[in-house]
Write an enzyme that holds these catalytic residues in place. Sequence first.
Site, PDB file in Angstrom:
ATOM      1  CG  MET A 113      -1.902  -0.951   1.155  1.00  0.00           C
ATOM      2  SD  MET A 113      -3.275  -0.816   2.539  1.00  0.00           S
ATOM      3  CE  MET A 113      -4.423  -1.886   2.103  1.00  0.00           C
ATOM      4  CB  CYS A 114       0.206   4.731  -1.191  1.00  0.00           C
ATOM      5  SG  CYS A 114      -0.543   4.120  -2.685  1.00  0.00           S
TER       6      CYS A 114
END
Length: 270
Positions: free
Chosen positions: A1-2
């Site tokens: 995920m970012c």
Amino acid sequence: MCRWAAYTGEPIFLEEIVCRPGHSLIHQSHGATEAKSAINADGFGLAWYGEREEPGLFRDILPAWSDPNLRSLTAQVKSHLFLAHVRASTGTATSRNNCHPFAVGAWAFMHNGQIGGYDSFRRDAEMLIPDHLYPHRKGATDSEALFLVALGEGLAEDPKGALERATAAMEALSRSKGAAPHVRMTVAFTDGRRLYAVRYATDDAAPTLYHRWSETRAGRAVVSEPLDAGQCWEPIPPGSFCTFDGTGVRVEPFVPRCRSRGAVRRRPAA
């Protein structure tokens, strides 16, 4: 995920958040410690506020650690409010249009997480975007779609309610046509005056989110994971909507009420 970081307070150089700390956002782009993926190499972006109402934007597809332009810009630009993001794609292409933050008018928005099975209901999600906002749909991400749906739901007048309604609409699509986990997200967005942040998931695995006030900087950082070890970072609990305004912090429950697509409120064209 970012991974992402936001700042609001007295103006500082962007590098004070993006580059300089021991676990800065650039460091997190190749060594995240509280994310599903340690590597976030699918682009990066900045949105910052200065003398104009609309934010400046700088986005590119290179890994954040390998772009000297990013280091040079953050060493020269000061801002009282900015968003910074390093991207790990959940399926859409690596392109500038898919890099966060996204901006429409005075609003800037960034997201970390996923809406489960988005590819299977992407067309339905696009149809939730009002006609007058659809020209701002430049990329293909669920994140940008969520932002535009929230704008259509009245983000300017009711930030919390609009994002709850937009999230509920996306969650309903995921439950009917997508896959679990239906929603996992942290979000930061701003109109250039107040900074808002959300931590939410439909399961017990909401992405991490923290904030900290700095007396030295006279400002607050809101981050996916702490920028420095040993400092007092306050975790934001799941299911929270946060408003950061000056030294003030207001934390409220964030409770999207999942509805059928036909029940989504549509706002008139501007």
